[in-house]
Design a protein around this motif. Structure first.
Motif, PDB file in Angstrom:
ATOM      1  N   ALA A 154       0.828  -1.207   0.000  1.00 26.18           N
ATOM      2  CA  ALA A 154       0.000   0.000   0.000  1.00 26.18           C
ATOM      3  C   ALA A 154       0.862   1.258   0.000  1.00 26.18           C
ATOM      4  CB  ALA A 154      -0.927  -0.009   1.211  1.00 26.18           C
ATOM      5  N   GLN A 155       1.974   1.239   0.725  1.00 25.41           N
ATOM      6  CA  GLN A 155       2.854   2.412   0.736  1.00 25.41           C
ATOM      7  C   GLN A 155       3.470   2.656  -0.638  1.00 25.41           C
ATOM      8  OE1 GLN A 155       5.487   1.470   4.060  1.00 25.41           O
ATOM      9  NE2 GLN A 155       4.509   3.047   5.292  1.00 25.41           N
ATOM     10  N   MET A 160       4.269   6.688  -0.743  1.00 24.30           N
ATOM     11  CA  MET A 160       4.686   7.153   0.579  1.00 24.30           C
ATOM     12  C   MET A 160       6.099   6.667   0.864  1.00 24.30           C
ATOM     13  SD  MET A 160       1.199   6.579   2.801  1.00 24.30           S
ATOM     14  CE  MET A 160       1.989   7.283   4.253  1.00 24.30           C
ATOM     15  N   LYS A 161       6.990   7.623   1.175  1.00 27.52           N
ATOM     16  CA  LYS A 161       8.386   7.283   1.448  1.00 27.52           C
ATOM     17  C   LYS A 161       8.659   7.132   2.937  1.00 27.52           C
ATOM     18  CE  LYS A 161       9.994   9.624  -2.731  1.00 27.52           C
ATOM     19  NZ  LYS A 161      10.881  10.669  -3.303  1.00 27.52           N
ATOM     20  N   SER A 162       7.949   7.908   3.763  1.00 29.03           N
ATOM     21  CA  SER A 162       8.174   7.822   5.199  1.00 29.03           C
ATOM     22  C   SER A 162       7.508   6.578   5.756  1.00 29.03           C
ATOM     23  CB  SER A 162       7.600   9.055   5.908  1.00 29.03           C
ATOM     24  OG  SER A 162       6.215   9.161   5.667  1.00 29.03           O
ATOM     25  N   GLY A 163       8.139   6.006   6.787  1.00 29.29           N
ATOM     26  CA  GLY A 163       7.604   4.801   7.375  1.00 29.29           C
ATOM     27  C   GLY A 163       6.378   5.066   8.236  1.00 29.29           C
ATOM     28  N   THR A 164       5.557   4.030   8.364  1.00 31.30           N
ATOM     29  CA  THR A 164       4.363   4.096   9.206  1.00 31.30           C
ATOM     30  C   THR A 164       4.420   2.967  10.207  1.00 31.30           C
ATOM     31  OG1 THR A 164       3.059   5.009   7.379  1.00 31.30           O
ATOM     32  CG2 THR A 164       1.845   4.079   9.238  1.00 31.30           C
ATOM     33  N   ALA A 165       4.282   3.302  11.479  1.00 32.83           N
ATOM     34  CA  ALA A 165       4.325   2.280  12.519  1.00 32.83           C
ATOM     35  C   ALA A 165       3.069   1.426  12.461  1.00 32.83           C
ATOM     36  CB  ALA A 165       4.458   2.938  13.888  1.00 32.83           C
ATOM     37  N   LEU A 166       3.232   0.115  12.523  1.00 33.01           N
ATOM     38  CA  LEU A 166       2.109  -0.824  12.511  1.00 33.01           C
ATOM     39  C   LEU A 166       2.144  -1.579  13.828  1.00 33.01           C
ATOM     40  CD1 LEU A 166      -0.237  -1.889  10.837  1.00 33.01           C
ATOM     41  CD2 LEU A 166       1.285  -3.623   9.886  1.00 33.01           C
ATOM     42  N   GLY A 179      -1.645  10.678  13.580  1.00 38.10           N
ATOM     43  CA  GLY A 179      -0.267  11.165  13.591  1.00 38.10           C
ATOM     44  C   GLY A 179       0.135  11.852  12.316  1.00 38.10           C
ATOM     45  N   LEU A 180       1.170  12.705  12.425  1.00 37.03           N
ATOM     46  CA  LEU A 180       1.713  13.443  11.282  1.00 37.03           C
ATOM     47  C   LEU A 180       3.173  13.070  11.052  1.00 37.03           C
ATOM     48  CD1 LEU A 180       0.149  16.972  11.895  1.00 37.03           C
ATOM     49  CD2 LEU A 180      -0.602  15.223  10.290  1.00 37.03           C
ATOM     50  N   ALA A 181       4.064  13.523  11.946  1.00 41.87           N
ATOM     51  CA  ALA A 181       5.483  13.232  11.779  1.00 41.87           C
ATOM     52  C   ALA A 181       5.773  11.740  11.953  1.00 41.87           C
ATOM     53  CB  ALA A 181       6.292  14.055  12.795  1.00 41.87           C
ATOM     54  N   ARG A 182       5.077  11.111  12.894  1.00 39.39           N
ATOM     55  CA  ARG A 182       5.251   9.673  13.129  1.00 39.39           C
ATOM     56  C   ARG A 182       3.883   8.998  13.057  1.00 39.39           C
ATOM     57  NH1 ARG A 182       8.086   8.916  18.668  1.00 39.39           N
ATOM     58  NH2 ARG A 182       8.038   6.742  17.961  1.00 39.39           N
ATOM     59  N   PRO A 183       3.345   8.824  11.862  1.00 38.23           N
ATOM     60  CA  PRO A 183       1.995   8.245  11.755  1.00 38.23           C
ATOM     61  C   PRO A 183       1.958   6.814  12.278  1.00 38.23           C
ATOM     62  CG  PRO A 183       3.039   8.384   9.597  1.00 38.23           C
ATOM     63  CD  PRO A 183       3.926   9.133  10.539  1.00 38.23           C
ATOM     64  N   THR A 184       0.814   6.466  12.836  1.00 38.68           N
ATOM     65  CA  THR A 184       0.650   5.152  13.473  1.00 38.68           C
ATOM     66  C   THR A 184      -0.646   4.505  13.004  1.00 38.68           C
ATOM     67  OG1 THR A 184       1.839   5.881  15.456  1.00 38.68           O
ATOM     68  CG2 THR A 184       0.414   3.945  15.676  1.00 38.68           C
ATOM     69  N   GLU A 205      -6.515   3.092   6.038  1.00 41.89           N
ATOM     70  CA  GLU A 205      -5.819   3.869   7.070  1.00 41.89           C
ATOM     71  C   GLU A 205      -4.656   4.667   6.474  1.00 41.89           C
ATOM     72  OE1 GLU A 205      -7.226   4.207   9.705  1.00 41.89           O
ATOM     73  OE2 GLU A 205      -8.592   2.512   9.718  1.00 41.89           O
ATOM     74  N   LEU A 206      -3.941   4.094   5.501  1.00 42.61           N
ATOM     75  CA  LEU A 206      -2.840   4.834   4.862  1.00 42.61           C
ATOM     76  C   LEU A 206      -3.381   6.021   4.059  1.00 42.61           C
ATOM     77  CD1 LEU A 206      -0.158   2.294   3.570  1.00 42.61           C
ATOM     78  CD2 LEU A 206       0.032   3.983   5.396  1.00 42.61           C
ATOM     79  N   ALA A 207      -4.579   5.883   3.509  1.00 41.86           N
ATOM     80  CA  ALA A 207      -5.171   7.019   2.800  1.00 41.86           C
ATOM     81  C   ALA A 207      -5.389   8.192   3.756  1.00 41.86           C
ATOM     82  CB  ALA A 207      -6.501   6.600   2.161  1.00 41.86           C
ATOM     83  N   HIS A 208      -5.828   7.895   4.987  1.00 34.62           N
ATOM     84  CA  HIS A 208      -5.969   8.952   5.989  1.00 34.62           C
ATOM     85  C   HIS A 208      -4.612   9.577   6.324  1.00 34.62           C
ATOM     86  CE1 HIS A 208     -10.186   8.635   6.796  1.00 34.62           C
ATOM     87  NE2 HIS A 208     -10.131   7.372   7.180  1.00 34.62           N
ATOM     88  N   VAL A 209      -3.600   8.734   6.472  1.00 33.11           N
ATOM     89  CA  VAL A 209      -2.260   9.238   6.803  1.00 33.11           C
ATOM     90  C   VAL A 209      -1.721  10.102   5.674  1.00 33.11           C
ATOM     91  CG1 VAL A 209       0.122   8.555   7.257  1.00 33.11           C
ATOM     92  CG2 VAL A 209      -1.762   7.320   8.364  1.00 33.11           C
ATOM     93  N   SER A 210      -1.864   9.623   4.430  1.00 34.27           N
ATOM     94  CA  SER A 210      -1.332  10.353   3.279  1.00 34.27           C
ATOM     95  C   SER A 210      -2.005  11.704   3.098  1.00 34.27           C
ATOM     96  CB  SER A 210      -1.507   9.504   2.012  1.00 34.27           C
ATOM     97  OG  SER A 210      -1.069  10.211   0.869  1.00 34.27           O
ATOM     98  N   ALA A 211      -3.307  11.798   3.392  1.00 34.59           N
ATOM     99  CA  ALA A 211      -4.046  13.049   3.206  1.00 34.59           C
ATOM    100  C   ALA A 211      -3.975  13.964   4.423  1.00 34.59           C
ATOM    101  CB  ALA A 211      -5.508  12.731   2.886  1.00 34.59           C
ATOM    102  N   LEU A 212      -3.170  13.604   5.438  1.00 35.06           N
ATOM    103  CA  LEU A 212      -3.056  14.410   6.672  1.00 35.06           C
ATOM    104  C   LEU A 212      -4.425  14.600   7.331  1.00 35.06           C
ATOM    105  CD1 LEU A 212      -0.580  17.200   5.419  1.00 35.06           C
ATOM    106  CD2 LEU A 212      -0.038  15.009   6.490  1.00 35.06           C
TER     107      LEU A 212
END
Length: 547
Positions: A154-155, A160-166, A179-184, A205-212
């Motif tokens: 999905a990343q 998406m280049k920045s990592g996302t904690a799972l 989260g923004l700087a460290r999305p979870t 969930e990644l769509a929410h993270v990507s769209a801030l």
């Protein structure tokens, strides 16, 4: 008080214009409409600060509002004008002592009345964020290869280049992200078993993270806290939340997730009861009120699903700035007219229905007699003490606080006295307030619709039940068709069925399959049986209470 009144009028205007723009752009993608909604929320947040910084431009209050504001509350100590006599130089006058009120509100009390709900709502949001911090601290890193693979795929698809904690937690009812700087992304322990839905959940969930979207959620919380008195601000925040979820659904479909499978996921998780505990994160599960809209969009292949383009962002951002800057500079100057009013003329008294007299005679407050001197030479009578400006101002402010929000909100959606009377006649046993009439009008509820729904024989407790039915398209014809097919239930059941798009044909299919006719089985026959799905799927994790 004038500043608070100006804030009320300006916030109503900004929220109303934004909602109107959302209605006019219904043919655009969810991402583009979400941008409009959040620009409106940003305007509401910036409005108080901009009002203080920008130079003021006086703006008269509209006549229909001003007439309401200038109607003072009834004062039991004020004499009718026809009972007030102008004192003369030859009339003996009693020495009077002014009666003092037993209780007075402190100066600036209206600021405290406004600030307390703001602080309470912000505190509630802060508590929710602290709970997220505690959930993350107590969670474990997920090492399941299926979920890690779904996250990596999905990343890559979303760039998406920045990592996302799972992470995974036993204390969580359903998956959420923030989260923004460290999305979870935090999964519940029960969700780990649904490996066949891992890609859909992770993509959402990644769509929410990507769209801030977490930042947008916080923006909505702050906007509704500042403008807690504004019903249009709350409605805009709910619509913005819905559009964030729809935009995330579009991103899931763009990641090559099968639309019927994803719609079935939404229907199944929506059957669980929302607990309302997590206020600071997004999840995949829809609320019952948004189920029909989201499922319908997912299954409609003709809808636009693109992202908001740079020109769209720049155009609406500039338009919102052009609208909000001069609006923030306006001041409600007409409300100051009553500040200098020390007396009320007999003409004003007549307009309030208390009689008329000599227009040159001022209205005075009744004063108790302390002593009378019948003997002695006549002396000039002391001037009668008029009502103090503070008393009259307090009366007007109390009056405007009770009615201003309801009046402006009702007129914004077209509520008229005839409309309210029509609703009362259609359902005399149901109480209706101005706020209820405003909500009904916004949903398109007509007196004819109310009368028809009351005639169905279903138990209808309030206008909220009628508005819920109207929102998902339940009408007498739909109820009769479902009943004729073999299902009978209460109004909540018909609302749930309409929300899932269940028809009379679906009820007949269920009966032919030999299954009990119930809401849960109808959901399965509608979205699962036609594609060979298991008619008795394993229970899904509880939905996120924010959706």
């Amino acid at each position: 008080m004038t500043a608070l009144l100006g804030l009320v009028l300006k916030s109503l205007l900004i929220a109303g214009i934004t909602l109107l723009l959302l209605r006019l752009t219904r043919g655009r993608s969810a991402a583009e409409r979400s941008l409009i909604a959040h620009l409106g929320l940003a305007g509401l947040v910036i409005l108080p600060l901009a009002t203080l910084l920008l130079p003021s431009m006086p703006l008269p209050v509209p006549e229909f509002v001003q007439s309401r504001l200038e109607a003072p509350a009834t004062d039991s100590t004020a004499l009718p004008a026809r009972q007030v006599a102008t004192p003369s130089a030859t009339t003996p006058v009693a020495t009077a002592a002014t009666a003092e009120p037993w209780f007075t509100l402190p100066q600036g009390w209206e600021r405290f009345a406004y600030a307390l709900p703001v602080l309470a709502l912000l505190l509630l949001t802060a508590v929710a964020l602290l709970r997220l911090v505690r959930l993350r601290a107590g969670a474990e890193v997920l090492v399941d290869p299926v979920w890690l693979s779904a996250l990596a795929h999905a990343q890559r698809r979303m760039g998406m280049k920045s990592g996302t904690a799972l992470l995974v937690s036993d204390a969580l009812p359903s998956p959420i992200s923030w989260g923004l700087a460290r999305p979870t992304i935090l999964l519940s322990a029960d969700a780990l078993a649904a490996t066949d839905e891992a890609e859909a959940i992770i993509a959402h969930e990644l769509a929410h993270v990507s769209a801030l979207d977490w930042a947008k959620l916080m923006l909505a919380r702050v906007a509704t806290a500042i403008h807690w008195f504004n019903p249009l601000a709350w409605r805009l925040a709910r619509e913005a939340h819905q559009l964030r979820e729809e935009a995330a659904d579009d991103a899931v479909l763009a990641a090559n997730i099968d639309a019927p499978d994803y719609a079935q996921l939404l229907v199944r998780v929506a059957r669980h009861e929302a607990k309302g505990l997590l206020l600071g994160a997004h999840g995949v599960a829809p609320g019952k009120g948004s189920l029909k809209r989201r499922v319908g969009r997912v299954l409609d292949a003709t809808l636009p699903r693109g992202r908001a383009q740079g020109s769209w962002v720049a155009g609406f951002g500039a338009g919102m700035l052009v609208m909000a800057a001069p609006l923030a500079a306006l001041t409600v100057g007409a409300t100051e007219r009553h500040a200098d009013a020390a007396t009320t003329t007999a003409t004003e008294s007549a307009s309030l229905g208390v009689g008329t007299s000599d227009t040159s005679a001022p209205t005075v407050r009744a004063r108790p007699v302390a002593a009378v001197h019948p003997a002695g030479p006549a002396s000039p009578a002391p001037a009668a003490t008029p009502a103090s400006p503070q008393d009259r101002r307090a009366d007007r402010e109390d009056h405007q606080n009770r009615e201003l929000d309801a009046i402006v909100g009702a007129k914004a959606v077209g509520v008229t006295p005839d409309y309210i009377e029509g609703l009362r006649r259609a359902a005399p046993q149901l109480g209706i307030s101005l706020d209820t009439a405003t909500g009904a009008r916004a949903l398109g509820v007509t007196p004819e619709y109310v009368q028809a729904m009351m005639a169905t024989g279903l138990r209808i407790r309030s206008f909220d039940d009628i508005m819920g039915a109207r929102a998902v398209g339940v009408d007498p014809r739909y109820v009769r068709s479902i009943n004729a097919a073999g299902f009978r239930g209460d109004l909540d059941d018909y609302i749930a069925l309409a929300g899932m798009g269940v028809t009379s044909d679906d009820v007949r299919r269920l009966k032919r399959a030999g299954m009990p006719v119930g809401v849960d089985n109808l959901a399965i026959i509608k979205h699962g049986m036609g594609r060979g799905a298991n008619p008795n799927p394993a229970p899904d994790p509880d939905p996120d209470p924010n959706d």
